[in-house]
Motif scaffolding. Structure first.
Motif, short mmCIF file in Angstrom:
data_model
loop_
_atom_site.label_atom_id
_atom_site.label_comp_id
_atom_site.label_asym_id
_atom_site.label_seq_id
_atom_site.Cartn_x
_atom_site.Cartn_y
_atom_site.Cartn_z
N MET A 299 0.82 -1.20 0.00
CA MET A 299 0.00 0.00 0.00
C MET A 299 0.86 1.26 0.00
SD MET A 299 -3.12 0.74 -0.05
CE MET A 299 -4.28 2.01 0.26
N TRP A 300 2.02 1.19 0.66
CA TRP A 300 2.87 2.37 0.73
C TRP A 300 3.37 2.77 -0.64
CZ3 TRP A 300 7.87 1.79 -0.85
CH2 TRP A 300 8.39 0.50 -0.86
N ARG A 301 3.51 1.81 -1.54
CA ARG A 301 3.95 2.15 -2.91
C ARG A 301 2.91 3.01 -3.62
NH1 ARG A 301 6.04 -3.80 -3.78
NH2 ARG A 301 8.12 -3.53 -2.93
N LEU A 302 1.65 2.70 -3.36
CA LEU A 302 0.56 3.50 -3.94
C LEU A 302 0.64 4.94 -3.46
CD1 LEU A 302 -2.09 3.67 -5.57
CD2 LEU A 302 -3.28 3.05 -3.46
N TRP A 303 0.93 5.14 -2.16
CA TRP A 303 1.05 6.51 -1.63
C TRP A 303 2.22 7.23 -2.28
CZ3 TRP A 303 -3.39 7.40 -0.14
CH2 TRP A 303 -4.11 6.60 0.72
N TYR A 304 3.32 6.50 -2.48
CA TYR A 304 4.47 7.12 -3.16
C TYR A 304 4.11 7.57 -4.58
CZ TYR A 304 8.45 6.28 -0.03
OH TYR A 304 9.34 6.32 0.99
N VAL A 305 3.46 6.68 -5.32
CA VAL A 305 3.10 6.99 -6.71
C VAL A 305 2.11 8.15 -6.76
CG1 VAL A 305 1.93 6.09 -8.76
CG2 VAL A 305 3.61 4.68 -7.57
N LEU A 306 1.09 8.09 -5.93
CA LEU A 306 0.11 9.19 -5.92
C LEU A 306 0.75 10.50 -5.46
CD1 LEU A 306 -3.10 7.48 -4.48
CD2 LEU A 306 -2.70 8.26 -6.82
N GLY A 307 1.61 10.42 -4.48
CA GLY A 307 2.29 11.63 -4.00
C GLY A 307 3.18 12.23 -5.06
N ALA A 308 3.94 11.37 -5.74
CA ALA A 308 4.82 11.87 -6.80
C ALA A 308 4.01 12.47 -7.94
CB ALA A 308 5.71 10.75 -7.31
N ALA A 309 2.88 11.84 -8.27
CA ALA A 309 2.03 12.37 -9.34
C ALA A 309 1.46 13.74 -8.95
CB ALA A 309 0.91 11.39 -9.65
N LEU A 310 1.02 13.88 -7.70
CA LEU A 310 0.49 15.17 -7.26
C LEU A 310 1.56 16.25 -7.24
CD1 LEU A 310 -1.98 14.42 -4.33
CD2 LEU A 310 -2.45 15.66 -6.43
N VAL A 311 2.75 15.90 -6.79
CA VAL A 311 3.84 16.88 -6.79
C VAL A 311 4.15 17.30 -8.22
CG1 VAL A 311 6.30 17.19 -6.33
CG2 VAL A 311 4.84 16.19 -4.59
N GLY A 312 4.23 16.34 -9.13
CA GLY A 312 4.50 16.66 -10.54
C GLY A 312 3.41 17.53 -11.14
N PHE A 313 2.16 17.22 -10.82
CA PHE A 313 1.05 18.01 -11.33
C PHE A 313 1.11 19.44 -10.80
CE2 PHE A 313 -3.47 19.34 -10.94
CZ PHE A 313 -3.75 19.44 -12.29
N GLY A 314 1.40 19.58 -9.51
CA GLY A 314 1.51 20.91 -8.91
C GLY A 314 2.65 21.71 -9.53
N LEU A 315 3.79 21.04 -9.76
CA LEU A 315 4.91 21.72 -10.38
C LEU A 315 4.59 22.15 -11.81
CD1 LEU A 315 7.91 19.61 -9.07
CD2 LEU A 315 7.29 21.93 -8.41
N LEU A 316 3.86 21.31 -12.53
CA LEU A 316 3.46 21.65 -13.89
C LEU A 316 2.55 22.88 -13.89
CD1 LEU A 316 3.37 20.91 -16.94
CD2 LEU A 316 1.33 19.58 -16.40
#
Length: 95
Positions: free
Chosen positions: A1-18
């Motif tokens: 489950m922690w991998r899912l949080w990492y992936v979702l977190g990284a996606a949100l950070v990338g989206f925010g940076l974009l």
């Protein structure tokens, strides 16, 4: 489950940076456009032309403020993404 949080977190950070990068780029473009519009404003010859160019400058200033709001708003998904990555890291340590 922690991998899912990492992936979702990284996606949100990338989206925010974009979003933030697009807002900064748009703001810099509007600054250039405003400089040209103000130069044309000083060269206006009639009252109607003057008012039209004043409206154009007001629109540019409004768009600049929208870009500032989008830039600040991009901090929300970045913070959420960082929170998810931290939650995933804590979950990984606990597992």
């Amino acid at each position: 489950m922690w991998r899912l949080w990492y992936v979702l977190g990284a996606a949100l950070v990338g989206f925010g940076l974009l979003i933030g990068a697009v807002a900064v780029y748009g703001y810099t473009q509007l600054v250039d456009e405003q400089a040209r519009a103000e130069q044309l404003l000083s060269q206006s010859q009639g009252e109607a032309e003057l008012r039209l160019r004043q409206v154009r400058i007001a629109r540019i200033e409004d768009d600049k403020s929208n870009n500032i709001l989008f830039g600040v708003g991009s901090l929300i998904p970045i913070a959420g993404g960082v929170g998810l990555v931290v939650a995933g890291h804590r979950g990984r340590r606990a597992a």
